[in-house]
Design a protein around this motif. Structure first.
Motif, mmCIF file in Angstrom:
data_model
loop_
_atom_site.group_PDB
_atom_site.id
_atom_site.type_symbol
_atom_site.label_atom_id
_atom_site.label_comp_id
_atom_site.label_asym_id
_atom_site.label_seq_id
_atom_site.Cartn_x
_atom_site.Cartn_y
_atom_site.Cartn_z
ATOM 1 N N UNK A 112 18.657 -1.215 -6.961
ATOM 2 C CA UNK A 112 17.970 -2.021 -6.661
ATOM 3 C C UNK A 112 18.361 -3.346 -7.857
ATOM 4 N N UNK A 113 17.671 -4.472 -6.724
ATOM 5 C CA UNK A 113 17.439 -5.885 -7.932
ATOM 6 C C UNK A 113 15.562 -5.943 -7.867
ATOM 7 N N UNK A 114 15.032 -5.148 -8.721
ATOM 8 C CA UNK A 114 13.864 -4.899 -8.949
ATOM 9 C C UNK A 114 13.034 -6.962 -8.319
ATOM 10 N N UNK A 115 13.312 -7.258 -9.238
ATOM 11 C CA UNK A 115 12.559 -8.376 -9.621
ATOM 12 C C UNK A 115 12.458 -9.522 -8.369
ATOM 13 N N UNK A 116 13.619 -9.939 -8.108
ATOM 14 C CA UNK A 116 13.567 -10.238 -6.244
ATOM 15 C C UNK A 116 13.241 -9.725 -5.553
ATOM 16 N N UNK A 117 13.098 -7.807 -5.271
ATOM 17 C CA UNK A 117 12.331 -6.993 -3.936
ATOM 18 C C UNK A 117 10.871 -6.875 -4.098
ATOM 19 N N UNK A 118 10.348 -7.490 -5.549
ATOM 20 C CA UNK A 118 9.283 -7.150 -5.540
ATOM 21 C C UNK A 118 8.307 -9.088 -5.017
ATOM 22 N N UNK A 119 9.686 -9.730 -5.724
ATOM 23 C CA UNK A 119 8.765 -11.075 -5.060
ATOM 24 C C UNK A 119 8.888 -11.536 -3.468
ATOM 25 N N UNK A 120 9.925 -10.573 -2.902
ATOM 26 C CA UNK A 120 10.136 -10.874 -1.091
ATOM 27 C C UNK A 120 8.853 -9.648 -0.583
ATOM 28 N N UNK A 121 8.867 -8.850 -1.220
ATOM 29 C CA UNK A 121 7.465 -7.938 -0.651
ATOM 30 C C UNK A 121 6.056 -8.769 -0.920
ATOM 31 N N UNK A 122 5.931 -9.470 -2.250
ATOM 32 C CA UNK A 122 4.744 -9.851 -2.716
ATOM 33 C C UNK A 122 4.173 -11.042 -1.453
ATOM 34 N N UNK A 123 5.440 -11.286 -1.136
ATOM 35 C CA UNK A 123 5.328 -13.005 -0.405
ATOM 36 C C UNK A 123 5.453 -12.051 0.987
ATOM 37 N N UNK A 124 5.111 -11.439 1.358
ATOM 38 C CA UNK A 124 4.998 -10.776 2.560
ATOM 39 C C UNK A 124 4.107 -10.008 3.071
ATOM 40 N N UNK A 125 3.089 -10.010 2.051
ATOM 41 C CA UNK A 125 1.457 -9.302 2.447
ATOM 42 C C UNK A 125 1.083 -9.934 3.735
ATOM 43 N N UNK A 126 0.880 -8.672 4.956
ATOM 44 C CA UNK A 126 0.876 -8.129 6.628
ATOM 45 C C UNK A 126 -1.454 -8.609 6.589
ATOM 46 N N UNK A 127 -2.348 -8.917 6.843
ATOM 47 C CA UNK A 127 -3.421 -9.089 6.587
ATOM 48 C C UNK A 127 -3.540 -8.433 8.278
ATOM 49 N N UNK A 128 -4.810 -8.139 8.120
ATOM 50 C CA UNK A 128 -5.028 -7.136 9.396
ATOM 51 C C UNK A 128 -4.844 -8.058 10.716
ATOM 52 N N UNK A 129 -5.591 -8.865 10.966
ATOM 53 C CA UNK A 129 -5.066 -10.136 12.117
ATOM 54 C C UNK A 129 -3.899 -9.945 12.585
ATOM 55 N N UNK A 130 -2.828 -9.756 11.482
ATOM 56 C CA UNK A 130 -0.823 -9.449 11.547
ATOM 57 C C UNK A 130 -0.745 -8.293 11.946
#
Length: 156
Positions: free
Chosen positions: A73-91
């Protein structure tokens, strides 16, 4: 011997200040990790990705796991991707089993993340790059452990 009321209050306060630290937090069922934990569905199949690109696949709290080779896995880009895609309860999707979740490095807080298909693809990628089962003496990493994880996570 009777303690004065102030002494009893001080002892009680000291006790209450020390005991809760030993109780597990309801917000943080996981321990802090150096890697990125991705779960699909939440509480189900878990992929831990480490900074060197290695990882492991587990199911829930079961002890069986499958180790994944380094540089998968390419750790850095994956970490950035998922940090940018956190969902909130409404979504969150109506069906929570369709939601993926993550625990980010240095944290123990579980967050829901979008892009469950990406998490599924990463699980498949990890399964394809798994290390061979350990010796039968290593019960949680042996051939039967691999089979349990495969079935539980619907892999390969």
């Amino acid at each position: 011997m009777r303690l004065p009321l102030l002494g009893i209050l001080l002892l009680t306060a000291a006790f209450l200040l020390t005991v809760p630290a030993a109780w597990p937090s309801e917000k943080a069922p996981h321990t802090e990790t150096e890697g990125l934990d991705l779960m699909l569905p939440h509480g189900g199949c878990r992929l831990t990705i480490l900074p060197d690109g290695s990882g492991s696949i587990h199911y829930g709290a079961a002890p069986w796991h499958v180790r994944v080779t380094a540089h998968t896995f390419d750790f850095g880009p994956l970490l950035q991707h998922f940090q940018a895609n956190v969902m909130f309860a409404k979504s969150l999707p109506e069906r929570r089993e369709e939601a993926a979740s993550a625990v980010f490095p240095g944290s123990s807080e579980v967050k829901f993340v979008s892009n469950a298909p990406r998490v599924r693809a990463l699980l498949q990628q990890g399964w394809a790059s798994r290390l061979p089962p350990s010796s039968p003496a290593a019960f949680f990493e042996d051939e039967s452990a691999h089979e349990r994880v495969r079935r539980a996570c619907n892999l390969g």
